[in-house]
Design a protein around this motif. Structure first.
Motif, mmCIF file in Angstrom:
data_model
loop_
_atom_site.group_PDB
_atom_site.id
_atom_site.type_symbol
_atom_site.label_atom_id
_atom_site.label_comp_id
_atom_site.label_asym_id
_atom_site.label_seq_id
_atom_site.Cartn_x
_atom_site.Cartn_y
_atom_site.Cartn_z
ATOM 1 N N ILE A 78 -19.434 22.645 -27.486
ATOM 2 C CA ILE A 78 -18.779 22.275 -28.751
ATOM 3 C C ILE A 78 -17.622 23.235 -29.009
ATOM 4 C CG2 ILE A 78 -19.062 21.945 -31.241
ATOM 5 C CD1 ILE A 78 -22.000 21.318 -30.782
ATOM 6 N N LYS A 79 -16.428 22.684 -29.059
ATOM 7 C CA LYS A 79 -15.230 23.499 -29.231
ATOM 8 C C LYS A 79 -14.805 23.549 -30.695
ATOM 9 C CE LYS A 79 -14.954 24.506 -24.973
ATOM 10 N NZ LYS A 79 -15.291 25.876 -24.591
ATOM 11 N N LEU A 80 -14.081 24.623 -31.003
ATOM 12 C CA LEU A 80 -13.588 24.836 -32.361
ATOM 13 C C LEU A 80 -12.083 24.584 -32.399
ATOM 14 C CD1 LEU A 80 -14.045 25.948 -35.271
ATOM 15 C CD2 LEU A 80 -13.482 28.206 -34.343
ATOM 16 N N GLY A 81 -11.719 23.468 -32.997
ATOM 17 C CA GLY A 81 -10.304 23.124 -33.108
ATOM 18 C C GLY A 81 -9.923 22.851 -34.546
ATOM 19 N N LEU A 82 -8.704 22.406 -34.719
ATOM 20 C CA LEU A 82 -8.201 22.077 -36.047
ATOM 21 C C LEU A 82 -7.097 21.041 -35.853
ATOM 22 C CD1 LEU A 82 -8.926 23.315 -38.864
ATOM 23 C CD2 LEU A 82 -7.007 24.898 -38.557
ATOM 24 N N GLU A 83 -7.078 20.005 -36.717
ATOM 25 C CA GLU A 83 -5.949 19.068 -36.717
ATOM 26 C C GLU A 83 -4.973 19.582 -37.763
ATOM 27 O OE1 GLU A 83 -6.655 14.908 -37.777
ATOM 28 O OE2 GLU A 83 -4.620 14.355 -37.163
ATOM 29 N N VAL A 84 -3.861 20.113 -37.283
ATOM 30 C CA VAL A 84 -2.933 20.806 -38.153
ATOM 31 C C VAL A 84 -1.716 19.925 -38.425
ATOM 32 C CG1 VAL A 84 -1.536 22.893 -38.404
ATOM 33 C CG2 VAL A 84 -3.681 22.994 -37.121
ATOM 34 N N ARG A 99 -4.150 32.780 -36.406
ATOM 35 C CA ARG A 99 -4.662 34.148 -36.263
ATOM 36 C C ARG A 99 -6.022 34.356 -36.930
ATOM 37 N NH1 ARG A 99 1.054 35.623 -36.849
ATOM 38 N NH2 ARG A 99 0.817 35.450 -39.101
ATOM 39 N N ARG A 100 -6.442 33.394 -37.739
ATOM 40 C CA ARG A 100 -7.646 33.616 -38.545
ATOM 41 C C ARG A 100 -8.979 33.459 -37.818
ATOM 42 N NH1 ARG A 100 -6.848 34.215 -44.086
ATOM 43 N NH2 ARG A 100 -4.613 34.279 -44.457
ATOM 44 N N HIS A 101 -8.994 32.654 -36.742
ATOM 45 C CA HIS A 101 -10.250 32.426 -36.012
ATOM 46 C C HIS A 101 -9.939 32.242 -34.527
ATOM 47 C CE1 HIS A 101 -12.850 32.032 -39.538
ATOM 48 N NE2 HIS A 101 -11.839 31.419 -40.132
ATOM 49 N N PRO A 102 -10.921 32.459 -33.673
ATOM 50 C CA PRO A 102 -10.688 32.256 -32.234
ATOM 51 C C PRO A 102 -10.748 30.772 -31.863
ATOM 52 C CG PRO A 102 -12.910 33.080 -32.588
ATOM 53 C CD PRO A 102 -12.274 32.965 -33.950
ATOM 54 N N TRP A 103 -9.739 30.027 -32.242
ATOM 55 C CA TRP A 103 -9.693 28.572 -32.024
ATOM 56 C C TRP A 103 -9.671 28.238 -30.538
ATOM 57 C CZ3 TRP A 103 -10.444 26.567 -36.635
ATOM 58 C CH2 TRP A 103 -9.944 27.232 -37.755
ATOM 59 N N ASP A 104 -10.267 27.116 -30.188
ATOM 60 C CA ASP A 104 -10.149 26.629 -28.809
ATOM 61 C C ASP A 104 -8.869 25.826 -28.624
ATOM 62 O OD1 ASP A 104 -12.500 27.709 -27.540
ATOM 63 O OD2 ASP A 104 -13.634 26.449 -28.924
ATOM 64 N N TYR A 105 -8.463 25.094 -29.659
ATOM 65 C CA TYR A 105 -7.198 24.337 -29.565
ATOM 66 C C TYR A 105 -6.742 23.918 -30.954
ATOM 67 C CZ TYR A 105 -10.429 20.420 -30.063
ATOM 68 O OH TYR A 105 -11.407 19.583 -30.532
ATOM 69 N N PHE A 106 -5.444 23.681 -31.063
ATOM 70 C CA PHE A 106 -4.842 23.087 -32.258
ATOM 71 C C PHE A 106 -4.271 21.727 -31.868
ATOM 72 C CE2 PHE A 106 -3.420 26.614 -35.494
ATOM 73 C CZ PHE A 106 -4.750 26.887 -35.751
ATOM 74 N N GLU A 252 -6.199 12.965 -14.154
ATOM 75 C CA GLU A 252 -6.739 14.219 -14.693
ATOM 76 C C GLU A 252 -6.642 14.254 -16.204
ATOM 77 O OE1 GLU A 252 -3.924 16.803 -12.887
ATOM 78 O OE2 GLU A 252 -5.223 17.202 -11.167
ATOM 79 N N THR A 253 -7.521 15.074 -16.803
ATOM 80 C CA THR A 253 -7.450 15.361 -18.228
ATOM 81 C C THR A 253 -7.564 16.881 -18.372
ATOM 82 O OG1 THR A 253 -8.482 14.946 -20.390
ATOM 83 C CG2 THR A 253 -9.954 15.014 -18.481
ATOM 84 N N TRP A 254 -7.365 17.392 -19.570
ATOM 85 C CA TRP A 254 -7.436 18.836 -19.774
ATOM 86 C C TRP A 254 -8.553 19.174 -20.738
ATOM 87 C CZ3 TRP A 254 -4.203 22.369 -17.335
ATOM 88 C CH2 TRP A 254 -3.117 21.824 -16.640
ATOM 89 N N ARG A 255 -9.157 20.333 -20.511
ATOM 90 C CA ARG A 255 -10.118 20.878 -21.470
ATOM 91 C C ARG A 255 -9.594 22.224 -21.944
ATOM 92 N NH1 ARG A 255 -16.243 18.905 -20.271
ATOM 93 N NH2 ARG A 255 -15.667 16.724 -20.019
ATOM 94 N N PHE A 256 -9.972 22.585 -23.153
ATOM 95 C CA PHE A 256 -9.439 23.818 -23.749
ATOM 96 C C PHE A 256 -10.547 24.784 -24.125
ATOM 97 C CE2 PHE A 256 -5.983 20.874 -24.149
ATOM 98 C CZ PHE A 256 -4.862 21.657 -23.949
ATOM 99 N N ASN A 257 -10.256 26.054 -23.911
ATOM 100 C CA ASN A 257 -11.164 27.126 -24.298
ATOM 101 C C ASN A 257 -10.299 28.285 -24.782
ATOM 102 O OD1 ASN A 257 -13.805 28.331 -24.433
ATOM 103 N ND2 ASN A 257 -13.142 29.621 -22.730
ATOM 104 N N GLN A 258 -10.461 28.650 -26.065
ATOM 105 C CA GLN A 258 -9.667 29.736 -26.648
ATOM 106 C C GLN A 258 -8.188 29.601 -26.303
ATOM 107 O OE1 GLN A 258 -11.448 33.450 -27.166
ATOM 108 N NE2 GLN A 258 -13.135 32.309 -28.033
ATOM 109 N N ARG A 259 -7.718 28.383 -26.406
ATOM 110 C CA ARG A 259 -6.316 28.022 -26.248
ATOM 111 C C ARG A 259 -5.788 28.197 -24.815
ATOM 112 N NH1 ARG A 259 -3.137 28.247 -31.793
ATOM 113 N NH2 ARG A 259 -2.384 26.382 -30.750
ATOM 114 N N GLU A 260 -6.730 28.261 -23.852
ATOM 115 C CA GLU A 260 -6.366 28.226 -22.432
ATOM 116 C C GLU A 260 -6.859 26.884 -21.924
ATOM 117 O OE1 GLU A 260 -5.570 31.093 -20.232
ATOM 118 O OE2 GLU A 260 -5.185 32.343 -22.010
ATOM 119 N N ARG A 261 -6.112 26.292 -20.962
ATOM 120 C CA ARG A 261 -6.548 24.971 -20.532
ATOM 121 C C ARG A 261 -6.910 24.920 -19.048
ATOM 122 N NH1 ARG A 261 -0.768 21.894 -21.236
ATOM 123 N NH2 ARG A 261 0.070 22.447 -19.206
ATOM 124 N N VAL A 262 -7.865 24.048 -18.774
ATOM 125 C CA VAL A 262 -8.254 23.797 -17.393
ATOM 126 C C VAL A 262 -8.271 22.296 -17.134
ATOM 127 C CG1 VAL A 262 -9.586 25.890 -16.907
ATOM 128 C CG2 VAL A 262 -10.689 23.961 -18.041
#
Ligand code: ZN
Ligand code: FE
Ligand code: FE
Ligand code: ZN
Length: 266
Positions: A78-84, A99-106, A252-262
């Motif tokens: 379960i990733k932590l993101g935000l729709e900004v 900067r407020r939280h260790p987001w996985d993606y925006f 291919e698709t991408w996955r995100f972890n702390q704003r890094e993608r694989v």
């Protein structure tokens, strides 16, 4: 079935979604998804900006809710993101949120085409009648291009959102897509296949096949999202989204972890 991650899920904090994160997670597990991500509507600097997002003082509560779901569902990633919301001039605020939280993606979404008009808001649909559709679509894609160039986002949300109510310009919109995609390609941002469009008047995934064909040519990475505002919407129409991605040539698709993608194979 090897489903892509569903990266666009809301929570009741935005005041127009129902079901707690745990209920979304349970639904995802039942469907056989191995990864989801929450991306509720971000707070604005001013809490009275509109009435369809969390208040600023609820941001920590939002993160705590997602963390709680992570603990309760160890079998699911379960990733932590935000729709900004992207609005020109809000860049500093978005950096502050980052900067407020260790987001996985925006997910960067454009809903506002004027300071007080979100073009997808059903309560404001009459504003469409006051303008030529091409004007609205043009301003929207101009802002979407700025969002891509801002480098504030990992993913661009529901890229052709102006089609939501089925109001299309009579002009060819390919140049609007093309200009945005050139900017997206330069910035490296991904675009999501958002199945909520199938549940709206336009009855079509965001973005369209025509848009996605161009995106594939520009080698724009993709992610997947149901834009669920209720647990039963998790993963909705993902088979159709996979078909669309493959038809456009994506493998291919991408996955995100702390704003890094694989990368992941589709
Ligand atoms: Zn929403
Ligand atoms: Fe949105
Ligand atoms: Fe959303
Ligand atoms: Zn959305």
């Amino acid at each position: 079935m090897n489903w892509p991650a569903d990266y666009h899920l809301h929570t009741p904090l935005c005041r127009h979604a129902k079901g707690e994160p745990g209920e979304y997670a349970a639904r995802a597990l039942a469907l056989g998804l191995d990864e989801i991500g929450f991306s509720d509507h971000s707070p604005m600097k001013r809490d009275n900006f509109d009435n369809w997002r969390m208040r600023f003082d609820q941001l920590d509560e939002y993160v705590a809710k997602v963390r709680q779901a992570q603990k309760a569902f160890p079998a699911l990633s379960i990733k932590l993101g935000l729709e900004v919301d992207f609005l020109p001039g809000h860049e500093d605020w978005i950096q502050d949120l980052a900067r407020r939280h260790p987001w996985d993606y925006f997910i960067g979404s454009v809903h506002y085409v004027a300071e007080s008009w979100a073009l997808d808001n059903p309560e404001d649909i009459r504003k469409w009648a006051e303008r030529d559709p091409i004007e609205v679509w043009s301003v929207y894609f101009e802002r979407l291009g700025l969002a891509a160039e801002s480098k504030l986002f990992d993913i661009i949300g529901h890229a052709d959102l102006p089609k939501k109510f089925g109001i299309y310009p009579k002009q060819d919109v390919t140049p609007l897509f093309e200009r945005f995609l050139q900017k997206a390609a330069r910035s490296g941002v991904a675009v999501e296949l958002n199945t909520a469009g199938l549940r709206k008047v336009c009855r079509e995934i965001y973005p369209s096949r025509a848009f996605l064909d161009l995106a594939a040519r520009h080698k724009i990475p993709i992610t997947f999202g149901s834009d669920a505002h209720a647990p039963e919407e998790v993963g909705s129409d993902f088979a159709a989204a996979l078909d669309l991605a493959r038809a456009a040539g994506y493998t291919e698709t991408w996955r995100f972890n702390q704003r890094e993608r694989v990368k992941r194979r589709l």
